[in-house]
Design a protein around this motif. Sequence first.
Motif, PDB file in Angstrom:
ATOM      1  N   TYR A 136      69.557  34.259  45.297  1.00 22.24           N
ATOM      2  CA  TYR A 136      68.400  34.706  46.079  1.00 22.24           C
ATOM      3  C   TYR A 136      68.144  33.757  47.243  1.00 22.24           C
ATOM      4  CZ  TYR A 136      66.911  37.693  42.189  1.00 22.24           C
ATOM      5  OH  TYR A 136      66.842  38.648  41.216  1.00 22.24           O
ATOM      6  N   ARG A 137      67.614  34.294  48.323  1.00 22.32           N
ATOM      7  CA  ARG A 137      66.940  33.515  49.362  1.00 22.32           C
ATOM      8  C   ARG A 137      65.458  33.767  49.127  1.00 22.32           C
ATOM      9  NH1 ARG A 137      67.785  34.937  54.850  1.00 22.32           N
ATOM     10  NH2 ARG A 137      67.151  32.837  55.381  1.00 22.32           N
ATOM     11  N   LEU A 138      64.682  32.700  49.012  1.00 24.19           N
ATOM     12  CA  LEU A 138      63.286  32.792  48.622  1.00 24.19           C
ATOM     13  C   LEU A 138      62.393  32.016  49.574  1.00 24.19           C
ATOM     14  CD1 LEU A 138      63.810  31.726  44.911  1.00 24.19           C
ATOM     15  CD2 LEU A 138      63.367  34.044  45.674  1.00 24.19           C
ATOM     16  N   CYS A 139      61.160  32.468  49.706  1.00 21.09           N
ATOM     17  CA  CYS A 139      60.145  31.687  50.415  1.00 21.09           C
ATOM     18  C   CYS A 139      58.763  32.169  50.003  1.00 21.09           C
ATOM     19  CB  CYS A 139      60.317  31.789  51.928  1.00 21.09           C
ATOM     20  SG  CYS A 139      59.927  33.414  52.617  1.00 21.09           S
ATOM     21  N   TYR A 140      57.788  31.324  50.282  1.00 20.03           N
ATOM     22  CA  TYR A 140      56.383  31.691  50.191  1.00 20.03           C
ATOM     23  C   TYR A 140      55.857  31.736  51.614  1.00 20.03           C
ATOM     24  CZ  TYR A 140      55.897  30.758  45.130  1.00 20.03           C
ATOM     25  OH  TYR A 140      55.982  30.771  43.766  1.00 20.03           O
ATOM     26  N   ILE A 141      54.996  32.703  51.872  1.00 23.05           N
ATOM     27  CA  ILE A 141      54.297  32.770  53.145  1.00 23.05           C
ATOM     28  C   ILE A 141      52.804  32.869  52.862  1.00 23.05           C
ATOM     29  CG2 ILE A 141      56.207  33.850  54.400  1.00 23.05           C
ATOM     30  CD1 ILE A 141      54.667  36.546  54.166  1.00 23.05           C
ATOM     31  N   ARG A 142      52.017  32.522  53.865  1.00 20.40           N
ATOM     32  CA  ARG A 142      50.587  32.800  53.834  1.00 20.40           C
ATOM     33  C   ARG A 142      50.387  34.018  54.723  1.00 20.40           C
ATOM     34  NH1 ARG A 142      47.430  30.323  49.902  1.00 20.40           N
ATOM     35  NH2 ARG A 142      48.269  28.250  49.548  1.00 20.40           N
ATOM     36  N   GLY A 143      49.865  35.075  54.141  1.00 16.73           N
ATOM     37  CA  GLY A 143      49.642  36.321  54.856  1.00 16.73           C
ATOM     38  C   GLY A 143      48.222  36.416  55.361  1.00 16.73           C
ATOM     39  N   PRO A 144      47.684  37.632  55.416  1.00 21.27           N
ATOM     40  CA  PRO A 144      46.326  37.800  55.933  1.00 21.27           C
ATOM     41  C   PRO A 144      45.331  36.997  55.099  1.00 21.27           C
ATOM     42  CG  PRO A 144      47.055  39.798  54.819  1.00 21.27           C
ATOM     43  CD  PRO A 144      48.241  38.883  54.909  1.00 21.27           C
ATOM     44  N   GLU A 145      44.444  36.312  55.789  1.00 24.20           N
ATOM     45  CA  GLU A 145      43.388  35.533  55.139  1.00 24.20           C
ATOM     46  C   GLU A 145      43.939  34.428  54.237  1.00 24.20           C
ATOM     47  OE1 GLU A 145      40.241  37.960  53.493  1.00 24.20           O
ATOM     48  OE2 GLU A 145      40.669  39.539  54.932  1.00 24.20           O
ATOM     49  N   GLY A 146      45.168  34.001  54.471  1.00 25.56           N
ATOM     50  CA  GLY A 146      45.747  32.912  53.695  1.00 25.56           C
ATOM     51  C   GLY A 146      46.316  33.315  52.354  1.00 25.56           C
ATOM     52  N   LEU A 147      46.437  34.619  52.076  1.00 24.73           N
ATOM     53  CA  LEU A 147      46.977  35.065  50.798  1.00 24.73           C
ATOM     54  C   LEU A 147      48.397  34.541  50.622  1.00 24.73           C
ATOM     55  CD1 LEU A 147      45.829  38.793  50.848  1.00 24.73           C
ATOM     56  CD2 LEU A 147      44.806  36.905  49.556  1.00 24.73           C
ATOM     57  N   LEU A 148      48.713  34.053  49.429  1.00 22.16           N
ATOM     58  CA  LEU A 148      50.038  33.539  49.126  1.00 22.16           C
ATOM     59  C   LEU A 148      50.925  34.695  48.660  1.00 22.16           C
ATOM     60  CD1 LEU A 148      51.729  30.957  49.027  1.00 22.16           C
ATOM     61  CD2 LEU A 148      50.987  30.685  46.651  1.00 22.16           C
ATOM     62  N   ILE A 149      52.044  34.873  49.357  1.00 26.08           N
ATOM     63  CA  ILE A 149      52.959  35.978  49.079  1.00 26.08           C
ATOM     64  C   ILE A 149      54.368  35.414  48.983  1.00 26.08           C
ATOM     65  CG2 ILE A 149      53.926  38.141  49.987  1.00 26.08           C
ATOM     66  CD1 ILE A 149      51.150  38.382  51.513  1.00 26.08           C
ATOM     67  N   GLY A 150      55.101  35.802  47.957  1.00 27.91           N
ATOM     68  CA  GLY A 150      56.484  35.403  47.808  1.00 27.91           C
ATOM     69  C   GLY A 150      57.401  36.518  48.300  1.00 27.91           C
ATOM     70  N   LEU A 151      58.499  36.125  48.926  1.00 29.49           N
ATOM     71  CA  LEU A 151      59.509  37.079  49.386  1.00 29.49           C
ATOM     72  C   LEU A 151      60.866  36.628  48.858  1.00 29.49           C
ATOM     73  CD1 LEU A 151      58.409  37.429  53.122  1.00 29.49           C
ATOM     74  CD2 LEU A 151      57.883  38.997  51.236  1.00 29.49           C
ATOM     75  N   ALA A 152      61.656  37.582  48.384  1.00 31.59           N
ATOM     76  CA  ALA A 152      62.975  37.269  47.833  1.00 31.59           C
ATOM     77  C   ALA A 152      64.000  38.281  48.317  1.00 31.59           C
ATOM     78  CB  ALA A 152      62.923  37.294  46.304  1.00 31.59           C
ATOM     79  N   GLU A 153      65.124  37.765  48.829  1.00 32.85           N
ATOM     80  CA  GLU A 153      66.257  38.608  49.218  1.00 32.85           C
ATOM     81  C   GLU A 153      67.391  38.320  48.264  1.00 32.85           C
ATOM     82  OE1 GLU A 153      69.497  39.074  52.839  1.00 32.85           O
ATOM     83  OE2 GLU A 153      67.777  37.762  53.126  1.00 32.85           O
ATOM     84  N   GLU A 154      67.854  39.345  47.555  1.00 39.06           N
ATOM     85  CA  GLU A 154      68.974  39.171  46.632  1.00 39.06           C
ATOM     86  C   GLU A 154      70.264  39.058  47.440  1.00 39.06           C
ATOM     87  OE1 GLU A 154      70.544  41.072  42.425  1.00 39.06           O
ATOM     88  OE2 GLU A 154      69.090  42.173  43.639  1.00 39.06           O
ATOM     89  N   LEU A 155      71.074  38.066  47.127  1.00 41.17           N
ATOM     90  CA  LEU A 155      72.331  37.836  47.836  1.00 41.17           C
ATOM     91  C   LEU A 155      73.487  38.480  47.073  1.00 41.17           C
ATOM     92  CD1 LEU A 155      71.759  34.083  48.724  1.00 41.17           C
ATOM     93  CD2 LEU A 155      71.413  36.080  50.207  1.00 41.17           C
ATOM     94  N   GLY A 156      74.508  38.879  47.823  1.00 40.23           N
ATOM     95  CA  GLY A 156      75.723  39.443  47.193  1.00 40.23           C
ATOM     96  C   GLY A 156      75.498  40.805  46.719  1.00 40.23           C
TER      97      GLY A 156
END
Length: 145
Positions: A125-145
């Motif tokens: 996986y490629r993974l990260c956390y972002i802060r979205g609207p109003e500072g909400l914590l959101i994780g994003l994951a892209e499966e590799l292969g």
Amino acid sequence: MALKRMDNVGIVVEDLDAAVAFFLELGLTLEGRATIEGDWSGKVTGLHGQRVEIAMMQTPDGHSRLELSRFLKPATVADHRNAPVNALGYLRVMFAVDDLDETLERLYRLGATLVDEVVNYQDVYRLCYIRGPEGLLIGLAEELG
């Protein structure tokens, strides 16, 4: 009797329109919006006399939902949006995406910020956390292969 499913995750926001726009850009669809009030709703939440505007968002696979809520009455009483990732309680919502870089570019235009960096987890996986609207914590994951 067995658990059937998880219906939704609820997130309280101040600006419902901005939150809806953000999650639409992420790829969720808006199922509907409504105002929730009445004796029955207060008996569920313990906030008698509540009035809440909600938007129900659905993931593309149709299996998961996000309920965004803006409390009109009573006013919100606590703010956990800027809590660090090791704080007790609910942390974040994680979404699987096809193209992490493209998704980040679209979300940056709506004010999202990367918490630290995008990482490669064991070439799975490629993974990260972002802060979205109003500072909400959101994780994003892209499966590799």
